[in-house]
Design an enzyme around this catalytic site. Structure first.
Site, short mmCIF file in Angstrom:
data_model
loop_
_atom_site.label_atom_id
_atom_site.label_comp_id
_atom_site.label_asym_id
_atom_site.label_seq_id
_atom_site.Cartn_x
_atom_site.Cartn_y
_atom_site.Cartn_z
N GLU A 209 4.19 -4.62 15.47
CA GLU A 209 4.39 -3.21 14.78
C GLU A 209 3.25 -2.29 14.92
O GLU A 209 1.97 -2.56 15.10
CB GLU A 209 4.71 -3.53 13.25
CG GLU A 209 4.94 -2.46 12.44
CD GLU A 209 5.10 -3.02 10.85
OE1 GLU A 209 4.57 -3.92 10.66
OE2 GLU A 209 5.54 -2.16 10.01
N LYS B 289 -2.12 -8.40 -8.19
CA LYS B 289 -3.51 -8.29 -7.58
C LYS B 289 -3.17 -6.72 -7.30
O LYS B 289 -2.43 -6.48 -6.12
CB LYS B 289 -3.77 -9.09 -6.35
CG LYS B 289 -5.03 -9.29 -5.90
CD LYS B 289 -5.82 -7.90 -5.28
CE LYS B 289 -5.26 -8.15 -3.77
NZ LYS B 289 -5.85 -7.15 -3.04
N SER C 287 0.87 -1.25 0.06
CA SER C 287 -0.12 -0.10 0.10
C SER C 287 0.79 1.36 0.09
O SER C 287 0.34 2.16 -0.64
CB SER C 287 -0.83 -0.15 1.20
OG SER C 287 -0.15 0.07 2.31
N ASN C 288 2.00 1.13 0.54
CA ASN C 288 3.05 2.28 0.82
C ASN C 288 3.85 2.82 -0.45
O ASN C 288 4.52 3.66 -0.21
CB ASN C 288 3.58 2.23 2.34
CG ASN C 288 4.46 0.97 2.18
OD1 ASN C 288 4.14 0.19 1.51
ND2 ASN C 288 5.56 1.24 3.27
N GLU D 43 7.25 -10.23 2.42
CA GLU D 43 8.09 -9.38 3.10
C GLU D 43 6.85 -8.75 4.06
O GLU D 43 6.00 -8.16 3.53
CB GLU D 43 8.50 -8.33 2.31
CG GLU D 43 9.61 -7.30 3.05
CD GLU D 43 8.96 -5.91 3.36
OE1 GLU D 43 8.32 -6.06 4.30
OE2 GLU D 43 9.07 -5.11 2.59
N HIS E 277 -3.38 -3.06 -5.68
CA HIS E 277 -3.82 -2.73 -4.16
C HIS E 277 -4.91 -1.80 -4.22
O HIS E 277 -4.74 -0.72 -5.18
CB HIS E 277 -2.53 -2.08 -3.52
CG HIS E 277 -2.81 -2.03 -1.93
ND1 HIS E 277 -3.81 -1.49 -1.06
CD2 HIS E 277 -2.22 -2.95 -0.93
CE1 HIS E 277 -3.83 -1.84 0.00
NE2 HIS E 277 -2.94 -2.49 0.29
N CYS F 190 8.20 0.23 5.94
CA CYS F 190 8.44 -1.16 6.63
C CYS F 190 9.67 -1.12 7.32
O CYS F 190 9.84 -1.96 8.45
CB CYS F 190 8.31 -2.33 5.95
SG CYS F 190 9.68 -1.92 4.40
N GLY G 187 3.51 -6.86 2.57
CA GLY G 187 2.25 -6.28 3.27
C GLY G 187 2.35 -6.54 4.77
O GLY G 187 3.53 -6.79 5.30
N SER G 188 1.02 -6.81 5.21
CA SER G 188 1.14 -7.34 6.69
C SER G 188 1.42 -8.69 7.05
O SER G 188 1.06 -9.47 5.97
CB SER G 188 -0.29 -6.71 7.17
OG SER G 188 -1.20 -7.82 6.67
#
Lengths: 468, 468
Positions: A363, A160, A134-135, A241, A162, A276, A217-218
């Site tokens: 996090e 896919k 997303s970032n 990651e 975001h 991240c 991502g998460s």
């Protein structure tokens, strides 16, 4: 009728005018069928075809720079200068991975035995699924490292996109498809799907035609997809990651403390800490704690607070702040100064509190960190070991490489920073962006740097008899 | 009281005098605790320590050669010359992986950026579990490639010794432990457990202290352990080499057909065909089928039949022959000429029968192959694609590299052999011994050759500020 995805301009709190349809399972299956066809026909097998494709793609991205910027700004509220940095990194990665693939191809050696000659050549693993971040709507998304790495390895890719930057992702897709079409390359080399939930993404990874996956991502999202990939009839290489606390240790012997603290706070506040590798937990010796609190607080107060990328990210950030506040494990130093922005700052707590409240060692994605006071380096070592795998670990002080913490830091992290800050991931051969679980799903691979293409490369030995 | 493991001398059909106790869970946990201690203390981190350890281990293995032979012969019934070949390969692998680790260590480069210097260094993934093969008591077992590869990478190893050669495995363990003790190295660097079922092996892979795994054996065994490893809280790199059909295609333009057929039959009968690269299915054009049947049958009749390694393997082989015979899908050419040996030979069948009987496309571990007649190269191509991942695929004929089958062969196999036989895996840099699933669990890695140590290596970047 499909659902539609809306995107947001967070600096003004408004919904953007365009919305984008969620892909159907039929559309996904068409992408999968075409990707398989592209792979089986060896569409990117020839290194010259691959190089040419990446070169033309580079030109097309440059040509559409302003169009990309317009969507990027609208969907992220990030600054022009951040866009410029990310755009440059996107192109830089493309060139680096293109060259890495050529180098791999040329590495070919042979062993001549008495009865046979054996060579070994790199091949693509097959169609790859990519889930972008997303970032980083450019550098770790549809035009990003995982896609360019897989292309460089010769793999067809299905992204896919975001949903938070669906427009930027679709334009990226259009650029790639346009390049394929211009060069008369197989359209199955690239596919793109959108989803407002998990259904399409899960179906993508579940499908036996996908032979590898890159995810940024998460932890929750990454591991859910990882489990699907590993429990298929045919398990596949899946590199995720998944973020990190990125511990920073300030040693008692630290000189120029203030300038280190300024750099750390800047690293936490830049772009609302949505990296991240943002420092999430800073360990500070008791002897330096008062000075550290004052300096950090002042620096946080100087920096203007920022909007986050998306209302969902902002809500998650505020929820995490609440969770941490509700532990009453220390004093909060938070500040907010602008509409449509989020508070930034830190909480001062003690090393022993980390054992009491598990939530503290997860996090917080956003401009916040824990400042953890320690008085005993041995106890700090066991705290660090308990934190598990990290993308980065930073040691600040005099001769940090000689501290007993150095080997420990190497054991838990993918990158160890000595008297610096963890943000700013250079795209160079020596970069390892990954780390022991749960920072990544496979500590042997990196998401950034030339070696990142190895996630998508298999080998075959070719053995000839003499005179064949 | 523990259960005891008995071993067999298959050439005389007798149980060997010694039996060996199954390990307890407590013994396993002690190994795991010690391996973790060894890893955390960096016992093999220094490349000089590692090199010295492997050099001394080499000497100790050479010193115990005759003791190893005595147990090896008793537990496998394999010949002295086979022992000599395998013993040489065992030492050769040790030296090669030792040198590969040194080369990896020396590869260290650095990037000097305006504000920092970044290097990248290899590190061991952590304690590794190894499950050796039944058919290579030295080279792919307790002194074998996976163990030496993990040592070379700097990892402590726990071996689950194969019960069919428990004595050889225990003596191997004694040699490694003696070497550690002589050099005053951490005893946790090596652990050894024995099991007569699956309990200890599963508990080993399930344990969160294990950070990687090497497996050589059956598809069922490999995948059962793979699933356990991937469904742990922390999943781990798990490389399983799980055998293969090793298809061979004879092209219509083949010259010197007889000499190729002799080589193939020899490759099938040597050591009762107990090799993971044994040719299991030979595709022959209709025009050459009569000559092929006659020549193969004559060659099988010339070769004396052999005992198998263990009564369990023999029973499984006979069961598989029955399964294949019960399809009535073709004519059998089998022969047996000695007591305590198993029949060897082939079944002649037609390409279309492969679609009717799934059992025909599963490996038969032993001295048997299918001879499949084809009349159409296109239909043969789709048959080959349907066979899925293979360790090897062989094409015999004139200009096999120019045949349309070549790219297909590269797509399905880890090694492609042109006008040769697949047995005889050379330990050289260009060897890729693995292949797409289900030949291995990860097509990117190899179980043989220098690159095999990469299964157990992770990386860390170390970033210094200028003047740090």
């Amino acid at each position: 009728m499909p659902n539609f995805i809306e995107t947001y301009h967070c600096r003004t709190g408004t919904v953007n005018p365009n919305s984008y349809p969620v892909s159907s399972v039929d559309e996904l299956y068409k992408c999968l069928e075409q990707a398989t066809e592209a792979h089986d026909s060896g569409a990117l097998l020839d290194i010259r075809v691959r190089t040419n494709f990446l070169n033309e793609l580079h030109e097309q991205i440059v040509a559409r720079k302003e169009d990309l910027y317009n969507l990027y700004e609208r969907e992220t509220s990030l600054s022009r200068s951040r866009f410029e940095t990310e755009f440059e990194r996107t192109l830089n990665q493309l060139r680096l991975y293109r060259d890495a693939a050529s180098a791999l191809e040329q590495e070919r050696t042979e062993s001549v035995l008495t009865d046979r000659i054996i060579t070994k050549k790199p091949l693509p693993v097959g169609p790859v699924a990519v889930f972008g971040a997303s970032n980083f709507p450019l550098a770790y998304s549809t035009l990003g490292g995982d896609v360019m790495g897989a292309f460089a390895a010769g793999c067809p890719v299905i992204v896919k996109g975001h949903p938070f930057h669906a427009g930027t992702s679709l334009l990226s897709s259009e650029i790639i498809r346009g390049t394929l079409s211009k060069l008369n390359l197989h359209p199955g080399i690239f596919g793109h799907v959108l989803d407002d939930g998990h259904r399409i993404g899960q179906a993508l990874v579940q499908d036996e035609r996908i032979k590898g996956c890159g995810f940024t991502g998460s932890f929750e999202g990454g591991m859910a997809l990882y489990r699907i990939a590993q429990n298929r009839k045919e398990p596949i290489p899946f590199f995720a990651e998944m973020g990190s606390l990125n511990p920073v240790v300030i040693l008692p012997n630290t000189e120029n403390l203030n300038s280190h603290l300024h750099a750390l706070v800047d690293s936490i506040t830049t772009d609302a800490g949505q990296f991240c590798t943002k420092p999430g937990i800073i360990f500070c010796p008791s002897a330096l704690i008062e000075e550290t609190i004052q300096t950090m607080n002042a620096r946080f107060n100087q920096a203007p607070t920022q909007p986050m990328l998306h209302p969902t990210i902002q809500q998650r950030y505020e929820m995490r702040l609440n969770e941490i506040q509700s532990t009453n494990a220390g004093e909060f130093y938070l500040k907010i100064d602008q509409e449509f922005s989020v508070p930034h700052g830190f909480m001062h707590t003690l090393n022993r509190e980390l054992n009491h409240f598990e939530t503290l060692s997860h996090e917080v994605f956003g401009p916040f960190c824990l400042l953890v006071e320690y008085d005993d380096i041995k106890r700090l070592e066991s705290t660090l070991s308990a934190l598990k795998g990290q993308l980065t670990t930073t040691i600040i002080g005099k001769n940090p490489e000689q501290s007993t913490l150095f080997n420990l830091a190497c054991n838990i992290a993918g990158r160890v920073i000595l008297s610096g800050v963890p943000t700013g991931v250079a795209v160079i051969p020596e970069m390892h962006h990954g780390g022991p679980y749960p920072a990544s799903s496979d500590s042997r691979f990196t998401a950034v740097g030339e070696a990142s293409i190895l996630r998508f490369v298999r080998y075959v030995s070719v053995q000839k008899s003499h005179g064949t």
